[in-house]
Design a protein around this motif. Structure first.
Motif, PDB file in Angstrom:
ATOM      1  N   ILE A   1      16.872  -5.052   2.626  1.00 27.30           N
ATOM      2  CA  ILE A   1      16.930  -6.000   1.403  1.00 27.30           C
ATOM      3  C   ILE A   1      15.513  -6.543   1.320  1.00 27.30           C
ATOM      4  O   ILE A   1      15.168  -6.994   2.325  1.00 27.30           O
ATOM      5  CB  ILE A   1      17.846  -6.967   1.196  1.00 27.30           C
ATOM      6  CG1 ILE A   1      19.283  -6.447   1.219  1.00 27.30           C
ATOM      7  CG2 ILE A   1      17.559  -8.043   0.064  1.00 27.30           C
ATOM      8  CD1 ILE A   1      20.482  -7.533   1.034  1.00 27.30           C
ATOM      9  N   ALA A   2      14.630  -6.459   0.095  1.00 27.82           N
ATOM     10  CA  ALA A   2      13.527  -6.931  -0.074  1.00 27.82           C
ATOM     11  C   ALA A   2      13.676  -8.300  -0.960  1.00 27.82           C
ATOM     12  O   ALA A   2      13.817  -8.134  -2.111  1.00 27.82           O
ATOM     13  CB  ALA A   2      12.670  -5.834  -0.741  1.00 27.82           C
ATOM     14  N   PRO A   3      13.730  -9.450  -0.068  1.00 32.31           N
ATOM     15  CA  PRO A   3      13.695 -10.671  -0.802  1.00 32.31           C
ATOM     16  C   PRO A   3      12.770 -10.917  -1.640  1.00 32.31           C
ATOM     17  O   PRO A   3      13.262 -11.564  -2.960  1.00 32.31           O
ATOM     18  CB  PRO A   3      13.935 -11.600   0.552  1.00 32.31           C
ATOM     19  CG  PRO A   3      14.110 -10.854   1.746  1.00 32.31           C
ATOM     20  CD  PRO A   3      13.579  -9.497   1.210  1.00 32.31           C
ATOM     21  N   ASN A   4      11.302 -10.551  -1.470  1.00 31.50           N
ATOM     22  CA  ASN A   4      10.378 -10.874  -2.691  1.00 31.50           C
ATOM     23  C   ASN A   4      10.702 -10.319  -3.807  1.00 31.50           C
ATOM     24  O   ASN A   4      10.635 -10.807  -5.242  1.00 31.50           O
ATOM     25  CB  ASN A   4       9.158 -10.584  -2.032  1.00 31.50           C
ATOM     26  CG  ASN A   4       8.890 -11.410  -1.002  1.00 31.50           C
ATOM     27  OD1 ASN A   4       9.252 -12.729  -0.887  1.00 31.50           O
ATOM     28  ND2 ASN A   4       8.026 -11.179   0.037  1.00 31.50           N
ATOM     29  N   HIS A   5      11.369  -9.234  -3.911  1.00 27.27           N
ATOM     30  CA  HIS A   5      11.573  -8.047  -4.919  1.00 27.27           C
ATOM     31  C   HIS A   5      12.698  -8.935  -5.562  1.00 27.27           C
ATOM     32  O   HIS A   5      13.212  -8.879  -6.965  1.00 27.27           O
ATOM     33  CB  HIS A   5      11.986  -6.757  -4.668  1.00 27.27           C
ATOM     34  CG  HIS A   5      12.022  -5.981  -5.878  1.00 27.27           C
ATOM     35  ND1 HIS A   5      10.986  -5.794  -6.798  1.00 27.27           N
ATOM     36  CD2 HIS A   5      12.936  -5.271  -6.695  1.00 27.27           C
ATOM     37  CE1 HIS A   5      11.353  -4.847  -7.750  1.00 27.27           C
ATOM     38  NE2 HIS A   5      12.705  -4.736  -7.813  1.00 27.27           N
ATOM     39  N   VAL A   6      13.764  -9.168  -4.800  1.00 26.33           N
ATOM     40  CA  VAL A   6      15.027  -9.838  -5.443  1.00 26.33           C
ATOM     41  C   VAL A   6      14.630 -11.409  -6.223  1.00 26.33           C
ATOM     42  O   VAL A   6      15.178 -11.530  -7.319  1.00 26.33           O
ATOM     43  CB  VAL A   6      16.095 -10.337  -4.255  1.00 26.33           C
ATOM     44  CG1 VAL A   6      17.174 -11.217  -4.760  1.00 26.33           C
ATOM     45  CG2 VAL A   6      16.519  -9.231  -3.621  1.00 26.33           C
ATOM     46  N   ALA A   7      13.747 -11.941  -5.636  1.00 26.66           N
ATOM     47  CA  ALA A   7      13.145 -13.112  -6.503  1.00 26.66           C
ATOM     48  C   ALA A   7      12.623 -12.855  -7.741  1.00 26.66           C
ATOM     49  O   ALA A   7      12.886 -13.758  -8.663  1.00 26.66           O
ATOM     50  CB  ALA A   7      12.128 -13.850  -5.546  1.00 26.66           C
ATOM     51  N   GLU A   8      11.777 -11.821  -7.683  1.00 27.12           N
ATOM     52  CA  GLU A   8      11.311 -11.243  -9.052  1.00 27.12           C
ATOM     53  C   GLU A   8      12.427 -10.752 -10.017  1.00 27.12           C
ATOM     54  O   GLU A   8      12.291 -11.122 -11.259  1.00 27.12           O
ATOM     55  CB  GLU A   8      10.283 -10.081  -8.851  1.00 27.12           C
ATOM     56  CG  GLU A   8       9.118 -10.497  -7.997  1.00 27.12           C
ATOM     57  CD  GLU A   8       8.239  -9.185  -7.785  1.00 27.12           C
ATOM     58  OE1 GLU A   8       8.556  -8.261  -8.334  1.00 27.12           O
ATOM     59  OE2 GLU A   8       7.629  -9.160  -6.921  1.00 27.12           O
ATOM     60  N   GLN A   9      13.328 -10.207  -9.535  1.00 31.06           N
ATOM     61  CA  GLN A   9      14.462 -10.060 -10.254  1.00 31.06           C
ATOM     62  C   GLN A   9      15.371 -10.972 -10.791  1.00 31.06           C
ATOM     63  O   GLN A   9      15.723 -11.194 -11.954  1.00 31.06           O
ATOM     64  CB  GLN A   9      15.545  -8.964  -9.628  1.00 31.06           C
ATOM     65  CG  GLN A   9      14.857  -7.368  -9.520  1.00 31.06           C
ATOM     66  CD  GLN A   9      15.786  -6.651  -8.907  1.00 31.06           C
ATOM     67  OE1 GLN A   9      15.649  -5.451  -8.749  1.00 31.06           O
ATOM     68  NE2 GLN A   9      17.008  -7.220  -8.422  1.00 31.06           N
ATOM     69  N   ALA A  10      15.357 -12.101 -10.215  1.00 29.25           N
ATOM     70  CA  ALA A  10      16.089 -13.246 -10.287  1.00 29.25           C
ATOM     71  C   ALA A  10      15.443 -13.907 -11.581  1.00 29.25           C
ATOM     72  O   ALA A  10      16.201 -14.389 -12.663  1.00 29.25           O
ATOM     73  CB  ALA A  10      16.292 -14.153  -9.522  1.00 29.25           C
ATOM     74  N   LYS A  11      14.187 -13.928 -11.470  1.00 30.24           N
ATOM     75  CA  LYS A  11      13.208 -14.561 -12.795  1.00 30.24           C
ATOM     76  C   LYS A  11      13.366 -13.714 -14.093  1.00 30.24           C
ATOM     77  O   LYS A  11      13.768 -14.130 -15.108  1.00 30.24           O
ATOM     78  CB  LYS A  11      11.930 -14.558 -12.148  1.00 30.24           C
ATOM     79  CG  LYS A  11      11.507 -15.694 -11.257  1.00 30.24           C
ATOM     80  CD  LYS A  11      10.109 -15.667 -10.978  1.00 30.24           C
ATOM     81  CE  LYS A  11       9.716 -16.705  -9.757  1.00 30.24           C
ATOM     82  NZ  LYS A  11       8.433 -16.557  -9.140  1.00 30.24           N
ATOM     83  N   GLU A  12      13.409 -12.205 -13.809  1.00 32.58           N
ATOM     84  CA  GLU A  12      13.319 -11.441 -14.887  1.00 32.58           C
ATOM     85  C   GLU A  12      14.972 -11.504 -15.502  1.00 32.58           C
ATOM     86  O   GLU A  12      14.982 -11.451 -16.749  1.00 32.58           O
ATOM     87  CB  GLU A  12      13.309 -10.070 -14.324  1.00 32.58           C
ATOM     88  CG  GLU A  12      13.381  -8.818 -15.569  1.00 32.58           C
ATOM     89  CD  GLU A  12      13.128  -7.487 -15.018  1.00 32.58           C
ATOM     90  OE1 GLU A  12      13.811  -6.515 -15.447  1.00 32.58           O
ATOM     91  OE2 GLU A  12      12.331  -7.452 -13.841  1.00 32.58           O
ATOM     92  N   TYR A  13      15.764 -11.620 -14.812  1.00 34.08           N
ATOM     93  CA  TYR A  13      17.270 -11.522 -15.259  1.00 34.08           C
ATOM     94  C   TYR A  13      17.729 -13.201 -15.457  1.00 34.08           C
ATOM     95  O   TYR A  13      18.848 -13.508 -16.032  1.00 34.08           O
ATOM     96  CB  TYR A  13      18.244 -10.963 -14.336  1.00 34.08           C
ATOM     97  CG  TYR A  13      17.750  -9.629 -14.198  1.00 34.08           C
ATOM     98  CD1 TYR A  13      17.682  -8.782 -15.257  1.00 34.08           C
ATOM     99  CD2 TYR A  13      17.953  -9.082 -12.884  1.00 34.08           C
ATOM    100  CE1 TYR A  13      17.555  -7.570 -15.085  1.00 34.08           C
ATOM    101  CE2 TYR A  13      17.629  -7.674 -12.861  1.00 34.08           C
ATOM    102  CZ  TYR A  13      17.405  -6.772 -13.665  1.00 34.08           C
ATOM    103  OH  TYR A  13      17.228  -5.461 -13.534  1.00 34.08           O
ATOM    104  N   ASP A  14      16.937 -14.019 -15.258  1.00 38.94           N
ATOM    105  CA  ASP A  14      17.230 -15.641 -15.516  1.00 38.94           C
ATOM    106  C   ASP A  14      18.315 -15.995 -14.614  1.00 38.94           C
ATOM    107  O   ASP A  14      19.120 -16.596 -15.098  1.00 38.94           O
ATOM    108  CB  ASP A  14      17.134 -15.924 -16.993  1.00 38.94           C
ATOM    109  CG  ASP A  14      17.371 -17.269 -17.301  1.00 38.94           C
ATOM    110  OD1 ASP A  14      16.346 -18.016 -16.551  1.00 38.94           O
ATOM    111  OD2 ASP A  14      17.751 -17.720 -18.460  1.00 38.94           O
ATOM    112  N   HIS A  15      18.510 -15.315 -13.583  1.00 40.30           N
ATOM    113  CA  HIS A  15      19.369 -16.078 -12.549  1.00 40.30           C
ATOM    114  C   HIS A  15      18.647 -16.827 -11.399  1.00 40.30           C
ATOM    115  O   HIS A  15      17.556 -16.638 -10.968  1.00 40.30           O
ATOM    116  CB  HIS A  15      20.090 -14.787 -11.728  1.00 40.30           C
ATOM    117  CG  HIS A  15      20.777 -13.698 -12.552  1.00 40.30           C
ATOM    118  ND1 HIS A  15      21.100 -12.405 -12.321  1.00 40.30           N
ATOM    119  CD2 HIS A  15      21.267 -14.052 -13.856  1.00 40.30           C
ATOM    120  CE1 HIS A  15      21.833 -12.045 -13.149  1.00 40.30           C
ATOM    121  NE2 HIS A  15      22.152 -12.697 -14.319  1.00 40.30           N
TER     122      HIS A  15
END
Length: 159
Positions: free
Chosen positions: A99-113
Motif C-alpha cells: 500500500i502507498a499511503p501517500n497515494h491513498v491520501a491523494e485519492q482521499a482528497k480527490e474523492y472527498d473522503h
C-alpha cells in the motif's frame, strides 16, 4: 488474524498500525477466517509501488494497493494451500498487500473522503482480493463491493 505490518519508512505513524490491525481483524471475522490466518501489509512509497506495478502488472503508474494472493488459482501445479495448511496443522497464509499511503491520501482528497475512510477502503479492498474476491465480472463485482461496504460500514468507516 496474524498480521505483519511493515512500515520501515514510517509512512504512517506507528500508532496507526494498531488501527490497521483491528480493521483487518474485523474483516477476517466477517469472513470467518481462522484466528491464526496470516498476511502482511507493506507500506511503501509511491515510487516503489510504481516499480512493483510496472514489473508485475506491466502498468507504469502509481496505484494505491497491489495484492499478491498466495491462493490466486492461476497455477494449477501448485497445491491447494488451504488444504495443505489444514493437513499440516499450520497457519494459512493468504498473501501480501503493498500500500502507498501517500497515494491513498491523494485519492482521499480527490474523492472527498477522509484519509481513514480511503485507507480503510484500500486495506479492505486488498484484503478481499487476498481472499479470492474479484471485480472483473459484473456479478463478482457486486458481491465484492457489497461485502466491502458491509465491512467498512460495520467498522464505522461510512461514506
Amino acid at each position: 488474524m496474524n498480521l505483519e505490518i511493515i512500515n520501515d519508512e514510517q509512512l504512517i505513524p506507528t500508532a496507526r498500525e494498531t488501527w490497521i490491525d483491528q480493521l483487518v481483524d474485523y474483516a477476517a471475522k466477517k469472513l470467518d477466517l481462522p484466528d491464526d490466518t496470516e498476511m502482511s501489509i507493506s507500506l511503501i512509497t509511491d515510487e516503489k509501488i510504481r516499480e512493483i506495478n510496472r514489473e508485475y502488472r506491466q502498468k507504469d503508474r502509481v496505484t494505491d494497493v497491489i495484492s499478491f494472493a498466495i491462493e490466486d488459482g492461476e497455477d494449477d501445479d501448485l497445491p491447494n494451500f488451504e488444504e495443505l495448511a489444514e493437513e499440516l496443522d499450520i497457519p494459512r497464509n493468504i498473501g501480501d498487500l503493498f500500500i502507498a499511503p501517500n497515494h491513498v491520501a491523494e485519492q482521499a482528497k480527490e474523492y472527498d473522503h477522509s484519509f481513514d475512510r480511503e485507507f480503510g477502503y484500500t486495506v479492505v479492498h486488498g484484503f478481499l482480493h487476498l481472499n479470492g474476491y474479484d471485480h472483473i465480472e459484473p456479478e463478482d463485482e457486486k458481491v465484492m463491493i457489497k461485502l466491502q461496504e458491509e465491512i467498512l460500514d460495520g467498522y464505522g468507516l461510512k461514506r
